[in-house]
Design a protein around this motif. Structure first.
Motif, PDB file in Angstrom:
ATOM      1  N   ARG A 265      -7.178  75.319 -26.872  1.00  0.00           N
ATOM      2  CA  ARG A 265      -7.324  74.469 -25.678  1.00  0.00           C
ATOM      3  C   ARG A 265      -6.499  73.187 -25.773  1.00  0.00           C
ATOM      4  NH1 ARG A 265     -11.657  74.110 -21.621  1.00  0.00           N
ATOM      5  NH2 ARG A 265      -9.700  74.531 -20.522  1.00  0.00           N
ATOM      6  N   GLN A 266      -5.596  73.138 -26.727  1.00  0.00           N
ATOM      7  CA  GLN A 266      -4.787  71.943 -26.940  1.00  0.00           C
ATOM      8  C   GLN A 266      -4.076  71.457 -25.681  1.00  0.00           C
ATOM      9  OE1 GLN A 266      -1.176  71.784 -27.148  1.00  0.00           O
ATOM     10  NE2 GLN A 266      -1.239  69.577 -27.592  1.00  0.00           N
ATOM     11  N   PRO A 267      -3.596  72.351 -24.789  1.00  0.00           N
ATOM     12  CA  PRO A 267      -2.921  71.861 -23.575  1.00  0.00           C
ATOM     13  C   PRO A 267      -3.795  70.984 -22.674  1.00  0.00           C
ATOM     14  CG  PRO A 267      -2.388  74.163 -23.951  1.00  0.00           C
ATOM     15  CD  PRO A 267      -3.478  73.811 -24.921  1.00  0.00           C
ATOM     16  N   VAL A 268      -5.126  71.112 -22.783  1.00  0.00           N
ATOM     17  CA  VAL A 268      -6.005  70.296 -21.929  1.00  0.00           C
ATOM     18  C   VAL A 268      -6.794  69.278 -22.755  1.00  0.00           C
ATOM     19  CG1 VAL A 268      -6.198  72.094 -20.180  1.00  0.00           C
ATOM     20  CG2 VAL A 268      -7.914  71.987 -22.009  1.00  0.00           C
ATOM     21  N   LEU A 269      -6.390  69.072 -24.011  1.00  0.00           N
ATOM     22  CA  LEU A 269      -7.080  68.138 -24.911  1.00  0.00           C
ATOM     23  C   LEU A 269      -6.308  66.828 -25.004  1.00  0.00           C
ATOM     24  CD1 LEU A 269      -9.146  67.422 -27.174  1.00  0.00           C
ATOM     25  CD2 LEU A 269      -7.679  68.701 -28.761  1.00  0.00           C
ATOM     26  N   THR A 270      -7.004  65.714 -24.774  1.00  0.00           N
ATOM     27  CA  THR A 270      -6.384  64.389 -24.776  1.00  0.00           C
ATOM     28  C   THR A 270      -7.208  63.437 -25.626  1.00  0.00           C
ATOM     29  OG1 THR A 270      -5.669  64.751 -22.488  1.00  0.00           O
ATOM     30  CG2 THR A 270      -5.541  62.499 -23.325  1.00  0.00           C
ATOM     31  N   GLY A 271      -6.550  62.561 -26.367  1.00  0.00           N
ATOM     32  CA  GLY A 271      -7.247  61.502 -27.093  1.00  0.00           C
ATOM     33  C   GLY A 271      -7.071  60.172 -26.385  1.00  0.00           C
ATOM     34  N   ILE A 272      -8.170  59.573 -25.949  1.00  0.00           N
ATOM     35  CA  ILE A 272      -8.141  58.256 -25.295  1.00  0.00           C
ATOM     36  C   ILE A 272      -9.003  57.312 -26.131  1.00  0.00           C
ATOM     37  CG2 ILE A 272      -8.665  56.912 -23.223  1.00  0.00           C
ATOM     38  CD1 ILE A 272      -8.340  59.449 -21.579  1.00  0.00           C
ATOM     39  N   LEU A 273      -8.379  56.314 -26.697  1.00  0.00           N
ATOM     40  CA  LEU A 273      -9.092  55.379 -27.565  1.00  0.00           C
ATOM     41  C   LEU A 273     -10.204  54.665 -26.803  1.00  0.00           C
ATOM     42  CD1 LEU A 273      -8.795  54.245 -30.519  1.00  0.00           C
ATOM     43  CD2 LEU A 273      -7.605  52.310 -29.461  1.00  0.00           C
ATOM     44  N   ASN A 274     -11.361  54.551 -27.436  1.00  0.00           N
ATOM     45  CA  ASN A 274     -12.445  53.773 -26.845  1.00  0.00           C
ATOM     46  C   ASN A 274     -12.046  52.303 -26.718  1.00  0.00           C
ATOM     47  OD1 ASN A 274     -14.368  55.749 -26.404  1.00  0.00           O
ATOM     48  ND2 ASN A 274     -15.374  55.453 -28.372  1.00  0.00           N
ATOM     49  N   GLY A 275     -12.737  51.608 -25.843  1.00  0.00           N
ATOM     50  CA  GLY A 275     -12.585  50.166 -25.750  1.00  0.00           C
ATOM     51  C   GLY A 275     -13.874  49.480 -26.173  1.00  0.00           C
ATOM     52  N   ILE A 276     -13.884  48.179 -26.068  1.00  0.00           N
ATOM     53  CA  ILE A 276     -15.100  47.410 -26.346  1.00  0.00           C
ATOM     54  C   ILE A 276     -15.368  46.491 -25.158  1.00  0.00           C
ATOM     55  CG2 ILE A 276     -14.719  47.469 -28.829  1.00  0.00           C
ATOM     56  CD1 ILE A 276     -13.824  44.540 -28.686  1.00  0.00           C
ATOM     57  N   ASP A 277     -16.592  46.072 -25.025  1.00  0.00           N
ATOM     58  CA  ASP A 277     -16.946  45.116 -23.976  1.00  0.00           C
ATOM     59  C   ASP A 277     -16.565  43.730 -24.476  1.00  0.00           C
ATOM     60  OD1 ASP A 277     -18.149  43.400 -22.133  1.00  0.00           O
ATOM     61  OD2 ASP A 277     -19.797  44.785 -21.750  1.00  0.00           O
ATOM     62  N   SER A 278     -15.425  43.247 -24.025  1.00  0.00           N
ATOM     63  CA  SER A 278     -14.894  41.988 -24.548  1.00  0.00           C
ATOM     64  C   SER A 278     -15.633  40.774 -23.990  1.00  0.00           C
ATOM     65  CB  SER A 278     -13.397  41.870 -24.233  1.00  0.00           C
ATOM     66  OG  SER A 278     -13.159  42.027 -22.856  1.00  0.00           O
ATOM     67  N   ARG A 279     -16.554  40.997 -23.059  1.00  0.00           N
ATOM     68  CA  ARG A 279     -17.412  39.884 -22.612  1.00  0.00           C
ATOM     69  C   ARG A 279     -18.576  39.704 -23.579  1.00  0.00           C
ATOM     70  NH1 ARG A 279     -18.834  42.305 -16.997  1.00  0.00           N
ATOM     71  NH2 ARG A 279     -19.084  44.025 -18.457  1.00  0.00           N
ATOM     72  N   VAL A 280     -19.110  40.819 -24.059  1.00  0.00           N
ATOM     73  CA  VAL A 280     -20.211  40.766 -25.022  1.00  0.00           C
ATOM     74  C   VAL A 280     -19.698  40.393 -26.403  1.00  0.00           C
ATOM     75  CG1 VAL A 280     -21.993  42.140 -26.180  1.00  0.00           C
ATOM     76  CG2 VAL A 280     -21.598  42.419 -23.718  1.00  0.00           C
ATOM     77  N   TRP A 281     -18.528  40.967 -26.762  1.00  0.00           N
ATOM     78  CA  TRP A 281     -17.948  40.716 -28.086  1.00  0.00           C
ATOM     79  C   TRP A 281     -16.793  39.738 -27.944  1.00  0.00           C
ATOM     80  CZ3 TRP A 281     -20.165  42.332 -32.548  1.00  0.00           C
ATOM     81  CH2 TRP A 281     -21.168  43.288 -32.457  1.00  0.00           C
ATOM     82  N   ASN A 282     -17.145  38.462 -27.912  1.00  0.00           N
ATOM     83  CA  ASN A 282     -16.162  37.394 -27.740  1.00  0.00           C
ATOM     84  C   ASN A 282     -16.585  36.198 -28.590  1.00  0.00           C
ATOM     85  OD1 ASN A 282     -14.431  35.376 -26.940  1.00  0.00           O
ATOM     86  ND2 ASN A 282     -14.732  35.670 -24.752  1.00  0.00           N
ATOM     87  N   PRO A 283     -15.865  35.888 -29.666  1.00  0.00           N
ATOM     88  CA  PRO A 283     -16.292  34.802 -30.559  1.00  0.00           C
ATOM     89  C   PRO A 283     -16.249  33.422 -29.910  1.00  0.00           C
ATOM     90  CG  PRO A 283     -14.092  35.547 -31.149  1.00  0.00           C
ATOM     91  CD  PRO A 283     -14.613  36.522 -30.126  1.00  0.00           C
ATOM     92  N   GLU A 284     -15.595  33.308 -28.768  1.00  0.00           N
ATOM     93  CA  GLU A 284     -15.529  32.011 -28.094  1.00  0.00           C
ATOM     94  C   GLU A 284     -16.764  31.728 -27.245  1.00  0.00           C
ATOM     95  OE1 GLU A 284     -11.428  30.534 -27.050  1.00  0.00           O
ATOM     96  OE2 GLU A 284     -11.140  32.678 -26.704  1.00  0.00           O
TER      97      GLU A 284
END
Length: 487
Positions: free
Chosen positions: A241-260
């Protein structure tokens, strides 16, 4: 506007056992900001229903699925504008604690029945069989608990498009042939090309075989799972099934995880003003009873299981503690790892802190206060903690697999101008210790260390770009469906 039903077994803050919950909260919200109508479908666990009723949820449908009476409650995901549907079936979901295991840590005996019903309700929603006006153009399924949903949709010619995301291939939802019979699934599905897996029923195969597209949570993991080493017995199917397999990197909630702005921190800092990070370290040391000094502080947050490389960590900790390093460990898991960690904590008071369980606020303070963040995972589909630590200027030391390899660049590989952490190639204690030793040498070079911190903090790890990637995927699926229907 494209309508998407996002089916998941957990979503933060209502129920969480791992990264799936964070993704299930952040990705739908990011897509909604891009004007996709994404609505989440979640089992009606007690805490979720309680929060929904407190927020003024409404029952939108009531119907029968086999022997079970099911209600659909509609509300909003707390703190967002994202619509949330809860599948209320008390005999299957009204249970305390972990959504998959009992108090003894054993899988609920009827997990197959619980998530078969959940998938069936999702398919009924998608095909307009539950009496609500909203119908999706596409169904986004996540992990084995939703694996049967594309199976149930397959017979419908005008069904919605489907995408199945693998968050961790090691968890497959495998049950006996007797369970297959008990679920009343058609005999035609008991084939190697469909749901049969070495004489057993595999829920995850439903998603892998029947979905229009398959995604994983990083490009690196998408490549790895096509190999016998990481494919968990499904590498042949995934190569097919490689032709329909995609890797999309996760993101993070940069509002929750913000050192500022992080409300869990007593002191705030950013890429251009890192001074207060030292204050965060001192406050964390005080909080956890560690000696307040400038010794390297190394952190680990995660499940105490073999996958996370805890045995490798245990192998190197005594030597590093003797050298003056401090350790902060937050997590829970198997007794064979918890007990030696407890022993080390007793042997090294003031040098090592162990907190069993999970504490969201403490996880933020560890991420901010440590100098190095350790992720020696044997495999890691994406990993979120390394992205949190990069955003907080805490340099990660990781095994170069999956999403860890996609996000952490070592000075040995890319030079100081692009590096943001340290990687090792072989999953053994010697390689881990060598990587930590290299990191500690850089830690002693203040100017270069700041450069690496700045490199990591400068990268945008938010869901904004990832949501665009998923949006493009959704649109391509729907175009393909239109062509298929025209043919």
């Amino acid at each position: 506007m494209i309508r998407v039903l996002f089916a998941t077994s957990e979503v933060y803050p209502l129920v969480k056992t791992g990264g799936l919950a964070d993704v299930s909260a952040s990705l739908p919200e990011a897509l909604c900001r891009l004007e996709y109508d994404v609505q989440i479908l979640l089992p009606g666990y007690p805490d979720a229903l309680k929060a929904a009723r407190k927020a003024g949820s409404r029952r939108k449908a009531r119907f029968q699925v086999g022997q079970h009476s099911v209600s659909l409650w509609q509300t909003r995901l707390p703190g967002t504008a994202v619509m949330l549907w809860l599948v209320d079936c008390p005999p299957l979901f009204d249970r305390p604690g972990n959504p998959y295991k009992n108090e003894e840590g054993q899988d609920w005996w009827d997990n197959a029945h619980r998530f078969e019903l959940f998938a069936r309700v999702g398919a009924m929603m998608a095909t307009g069989e539950v009496g609500i006006t909203w119908q999706p153009d596409l169904v986004h399924c996540n992990d084995w608990q939703t694996g049967l949903l594309p199976v149930f949709l397959e017979p419908y010619q005008d069904r919605p498009g489907t995408v199945f995301t693998i968050h961790n291939l090691a968890y497959q939802g495998v049950f006996s042939h007797e369970t297959f019979r008990a679920l009343g699934l058609p005999d035609s599905l008991w084939r190697l090309e469909q749901l049969e897996f070495y004489g057993q029923l595999s829920f995850i195969k439903g998603g892998l075989v029947f979905s229009d597209r398959i995604t994983t949570v990083s490009p690196g993991y998408a490549r790895e799972i096509q190999s016998p080493e990481f494919g968990c017995g499904l590498d042949g199917l995934l190569r097919y099934r490689q032709p329909v397999l995609t890797g999309i990197l996760n993101g993070i909630d940069s509002r929750v995880w913000n050192p500022e702005t992080d409300p869990e921190l007593a002191f705030h800092y950013g890429r251009d003003h890192l001074k207060n990070k030292t204050q965060c370290k001192a406050r964390l040391q005080q909080e956890l009873g560690l000696e307040v000094n400038g010794d390297p502080l190394l952190g680990f947050i995660g499940r105490l299981v073999e996958q996370k490389g805890v045995d490798l960590l245990l192998a190197v900790m005594p030597e590093l503690l003797q050298r003056g390093c401090q350790f902060v460990i937050l997590g829970s898991g198997e007794a064979r790892f918890e007990e030696p960690l407890k022993s080390l904590a007793r042997q090294w008071p003031g040098k090592m802190s162990l907190t069993l369980g999970y504490n969201e606020g403490l996880s933020h303070r560890i991420t901010a206060g440590c100098d190095l963040f350790l992720m020696p995972s044997r495999f890691e589909p994406c990993g979120l903690n390394q992205m949190y630590s990069l955003r907080y200027g805490t340099l990660p030391v990781v095994h170069g697999v999956g999403g860890l390899s996609d996000t952490v660049n070592d000075p040995l590989d890319v030079g100081v101008d692009r590096a943001n952490g340290f990687r090792f190639g072989e999953p053994n204690a010697r390689a881990l210790l060598a990587a930590i030793d290299r990191a500690l040498k850089w830690f002693g070079k203040r100017k270069q260390w700041r450069r690496l911190q700045g490199n990591g903090m400068a990268i945008d790890y938010s869901w904004k770009q990832r949501a665009h990637d998923y949006g493009e995927l959704y649109q391509s699926i729907l175009k393909e469906r239109q062509y298929q229907l025209q043919d």
